[in-house]
Design a protein around this motif. Structure first.
Motif, PDB file in Angstrom:
ATOM      1  N   TYR A  38      17.306 -17.120   3.534  1.00  0.00           N
ATOM      2  CA  TYR A  38      15.897 -17.232   3.927  1.00  0.00           C
ATOM      3  C   TYR A  38      14.996 -16.492   2.934  1.00  0.00           C
ATOM      4  N   PRO A  39      13.707 -16.876   2.887  1.00  0.00           N
ATOM      5  CA  PRO A  39      12.735 -15.965   2.285  1.00  0.00           C
ATOM      6  C   PRO A  39      12.604 -14.749   3.200  1.00  0.00           C
ATOM      7  N   VAL A  40      12.476 -13.567   2.628  1.00  0.00           N
ATOM      8  CA  VAL A  40      12.410 -12.335   3.422  1.00  0.00           C
ATOM      9  C   VAL A  40      11.249 -11.480   2.913  1.00  0.00           C
ATOM     10  N   ARG A  41      10.519 -10.876   3.828  1.00  0.00           N
ATOM     11  CA  ARG A  41       9.504  -9.881   3.481  1.00  0.00           C
ATOM     12  C   ARG A  41       9.820  -8.598   4.253  1.00  0.00           C
ATOM     13  N   PHE A  42       9.660  -7.485   3.561  1.00  0.00           N
ATOM     14  CA  PHE A  42       9.959  -6.174   4.134  1.00  0.00           C
ATOM     15  C   PHE A  42       8.632  -5.469   4.409  1.00  0.00           C
ATOM     16  N   LEU A  43       8.410  -5.123   5.667  1.00  0.00           N
ATOM     17  CA  LEU A  43       7.132  -4.580   6.109  1.00  0.00           C
ATOM     18  C   LEU A  43       7.271  -3.104   6.464  1.00  0.00           C
ATOM     19  N   THR A  44       6.278  -2.323   6.080  1.00  0.00           N
ATOM     20  CA  THR A  44       6.315  -0.915   6.445  1.00  0.00           C
ATOM     21  C   THR A  44       4.918  -0.401   6.734  1.00  0.00           C
ATOM     22  N   ASN A  45       4.819   0.424   7.756  1.00  0.00           N
ATOM     23  CA  ASN A  45       3.570   1.098   8.093  1.00  0.00           C
ATOM     24  C   ASN A  45       3.436   2.437   7.392  1.00  0.00           C
ATOM     25  N   THR A  46       4.396   2.794   6.558  1.00  0.00           N
ATOM     26  CA  THR A  46       4.299   4.094   5.906  1.00  0.00           C
ATOM     27  C   THR A  46       3.007   4.203   5.117  1.00  0.00           C
ATOM     28  N   THR A  47       2.337   5.327   5.256  1.00  0.00           N
ATOM     29  CA  THR A  47       1.135   5.581   4.474  1.00  0.00           C
ATOM     30  C   THR A  47       1.341   6.802   3.581  1.00  0.00           C
ATOM     31  N   LYS A  49       3.686   6.571   1.069  1.00  0.00           N
ATOM     32  CA  LYS A  49       4.145   6.025  -0.207  1.00  0.00           C
ATOM     33  C   LYS A  49       3.445   4.702  -0.482  1.00  0.00           C
ATOM     34  N   THR A  50       3.169   4.447  -1.767  1.00  0.00           N
ATOM     35  CA  THR A  50       2.628   3.153  -2.172  1.00  0.00           C
ATOM     36  C   THR A  50       3.761   2.134  -2.199  1.00  0.00           C
ATOM     37  N   GLY A  51       3.391   0.866  -2.340  1.00  0.00           N
ATOM     38  CA  GLY A  51       4.396  -0.181  -2.403  1.00  0.00           C
ATOM     39  C   GLY A  51       5.376   0.033  -3.541  1.00  0.00           C
ATOM     40  N   ALA A  64      18.611  -4.982  -3.377  1.00  0.00           N
ATOM     41  CA  ALA A  64      18.048  -5.935  -4.339  1.00  0.00           C
ATOM     42  C   ALA A  64      16.743  -6.475  -3.779  1.00  0.00           C
ATOM     43  N   ILE A  65      15.707  -5.643  -3.831  1.00  0.00           N
ATOM     44  CA  ILE A  65      14.400  -5.973  -3.271  1.00  0.00           C
ATOM     45  C   ILE A  65      13.354  -5.783  -4.364  1.00  0.00           C
ATOM     46  N   THR A  66      12.446  -6.759  -4.489  1.00  0.00           N
ATOM     47  CA  THR A  66      11.420  -6.704  -5.522  1.00  0.00           C
ATOM     48  C   THR A  66      10.060  -6.360  -4.915  1.00  0.00           C
ATOM     49  N   ALA A  67       9.109  -6.009  -5.778  1.00  0.00           N
ATOM     50  CA  ALA A  67       7.783  -5.611  -5.328  1.00  0.00           C
ATOM     51  C   ALA A  67       7.096  -6.719  -4.539  1.00  0.00           C
ATOM     52  N   SER A  68       7.311  -7.983  -4.921  1.00  0.00           N
ATOM     53  CA  SER A  68       6.654  -9.095  -4.240  1.00  0.00           C
ATOM     54  C   SER A  68       7.171  -9.303  -2.823  1.00  0.00           C
ATOM     55  N   GLU A  69       8.290  -8.673  -2.485  1.00  0.00           N
ATOM     56  CA  GLU A  69       8.879  -8.846  -1.152  1.00  0.00           C
ATOM     57  C   GLU A  69       8.501  -7.726  -0.193  1.00  0.00           C
ATOM     58  N   VAL A  70       7.735  -6.746  -0.638  1.00  0.00           N
ATOM     59  CA  VAL A  70       7.363  -5.602   0.201  1.00  0.00           C
ATOM     60  C   VAL A  70       5.863  -5.625   0.475  1.00  0.00           C
ATOM     61  N   ILE A  71       5.503  -5.487   1.742  1.00  0.00           N
ATOM     62  CA  ILE A  71       4.100  -5.422   2.151  1.00  0.00           C
ATOM     63  C   ILE A  71       3.897  -4.118   2.908  1.00  0.00           C
ATOM     64  N   ALA A 182      -2.638  -9.952  12.517  1.00  0.00           N
ATOM     65  CA  ALA A 182      -3.063 -10.364  11.176  1.00  0.00           C
ATOM     66  C   ALA A 182      -2.050  -9.935  10.121  1.00  0.00           C
ATOM     67  N   PHE A 183      -1.441  -8.778  10.316  1.00  0.00           N
ATOM     68  CA  PHE A 183      -0.438  -8.272   9.381  1.00  0.00           C
ATOM     69  C   PHE A 183       0.779  -9.197   9.376  1.00  0.00           C
ATOM     70  N   TYR A 184       1.220  -9.592  10.567  1.00  0.00           N
ATOM     71  CA  TYR A 184       2.366 -10.494  10.661  1.00  0.00           C
ATOM     72  C   TYR A 184       2.041 -11.878  10.110  1.00  0.00           C
ATOM     73  N   ARG A 185       0.838 -12.359  10.390  1.00  0.00           N
ATOM     74  CA  ARG A 185       0.461 -13.681   9.883  1.00  0.00           C
ATOM     75  C   ARG A 185       0.375 -13.681   8.363  1.00  0.00           C
ATOM     76  N   LEU A 186      -0.108 -12.597   7.787  1.00  0.00           N
ATOM     77  CA  LEU A 186      -0.174 -12.476   6.329  1.00  0.00           C
ATOM     78  C   LEU A 186       1.223 -12.577   5.720  1.00  0.00           C
ATOM     79  N   ALA A 187       2.181 -11.857   6.311  1.00  0.00           N
ATOM     80  CA  ALA A 187       3.552 -11.882   5.800  1.00  0.00           C
ATOM     81  C   ALA A 187       4.152 -13.282   5.897  1.00  0.00           C
ATOM     82  N   CYS A 188       3.904 -13.967   7.009  1.00  0.00           N
ATOM     83  CA  CYS A 188       4.415 -15.332   7.164  1.00  0.00           C
ATOM     84  C   CYS A 188       3.774 -16.271   6.151  1.00  0.00           C
ATOM     85  N   ALA A 189       2.464 -16.109   5.940  1.00  0.00           N
ATOM     86  CA  ALA A 189       1.766 -16.961   4.979  1.00  0.00           C
ATOM     87  C   ALA A 189       2.328 -16.781   3.578  1.00  0.00           C
TER      88      ALA A 189
END
Length: 250
Positions: A38-47, A49-51, A64-71, A182-189
């Motif tokens: 699957y396409p995967v996005r990794f979400l974090t509420n941490t404030t 650390k930056t992405g 094996a996670i890239t910057a484009s996969e982390v929100i 909105a955060f979840y919808r952004l990740a899905c989009a």
């Protein structure tokens, strides 16, 4: 749980992939399996650390996670301020606040609250309060109740501090990170799928599971990180519960 409709996966980071600086057993391999299907996005509420810092830590652990996969909540908060052409009064750590240094010069119309740690002082709180009373908007980069720290004990998160400013100012915070729909919808989009075709994996029954379900996703609760058996009595019913990320089969 309906696995037949899943076309993409969202996954929390701390408490699901690792604790402290140590990956959970089988987590690295589990991420590889999910990404192979699957396409995967990794979400974090941490404030704290930056992405870029989050990605670097994950890669050091072997993920094996890239910057484009982390929100991150900080990423979305910066986009929110940029779109509204606003600077802000910040209740963040010094490092997190520096992430916003390149915002365009603009009026200060917002207060941004995250995990400010030692920067939660009366002087800074009062500055934020005054911004709100002068018409500012209250933004919660995250509103979690608590998190599990490096010592394995629970620590207070930003939610209680956001609530204090809500009480003092009479304003209700706009939540930018999880559990914001909105955060979840952004990740899905970003993955090119609808929320109904996605599943969220997390250790926080309110923010991860409840927030995802409210946005139209399915929610999986893992029994790692901040999970406690009492979570299942909070009125939120996960679509599935697994002992760990490694135990999930999708």
């Amino acid at each position: 749980m309906n696995t037949s409709i899943i076309r993409g996966v969202l996954c929390d980071i701390g408490g699901v992939l690792y604790e402290g600086d140590t990956p959970y057993p089988g987590a690295v391999e589990a991420v590889a399996r999910l990404k192979a299907r699957y396409p995967v996005r990794f979400l974090t509420n941490t404030t704290q650390k930056t992405g870029a810092e989050v990605v670097a830590k994950l890669q050091r652990m072997g993920f094996a996670i890239t910057a484009s996969e982390v929100i991150t909540a900080l990423d979305v908060t910066k986009a929110y301020l940029t779109e509204r052409q606003s600077r802000a009064t910040f209740l963040l750590t010094d490092a997190a606040e520096a992430f916003f240094d390149d915002l365009p010069d603009a009026p200060c119309r917002c207060v941004v609250v995250g995990d400010a740690q030692e920067n939660f002082t009366y002087t800074r709180f009062n500055e934020a309060f005054r911004t709100l009373m002068e018409g500012g908007e209250l933004l919660a980069a995250a509103k979690n109740r608590y998190f599990k720290d490096h010592g394995g004990r629970l620590s207070m998160d930003a939610g209680g501090f956001v609530a204090a400013l809500e009480y003092a100012s009479g304003k209700t915070a706009t939540v930018i990170g999880k559990p914001s729909s909105a955060f979840y919808r952004l990740a899905c989009a970003q993955m090119g799928i609808t929320p109904e075709a996605a599943v969220m994996i997390g250790d926080d029954v309110e923010s991860d599971v409840g927030g995802a379900q409210a946005a139209g996703l399915q929610g999986i609760l893992v029994e790692t990180g901040k999970y406690a058996p009492a979570d299942l009595a909070r009125g939120i019913t996960p679509d599935a519960v697994f002992p760990s990320l490694a135990a999930i089969s999708l």
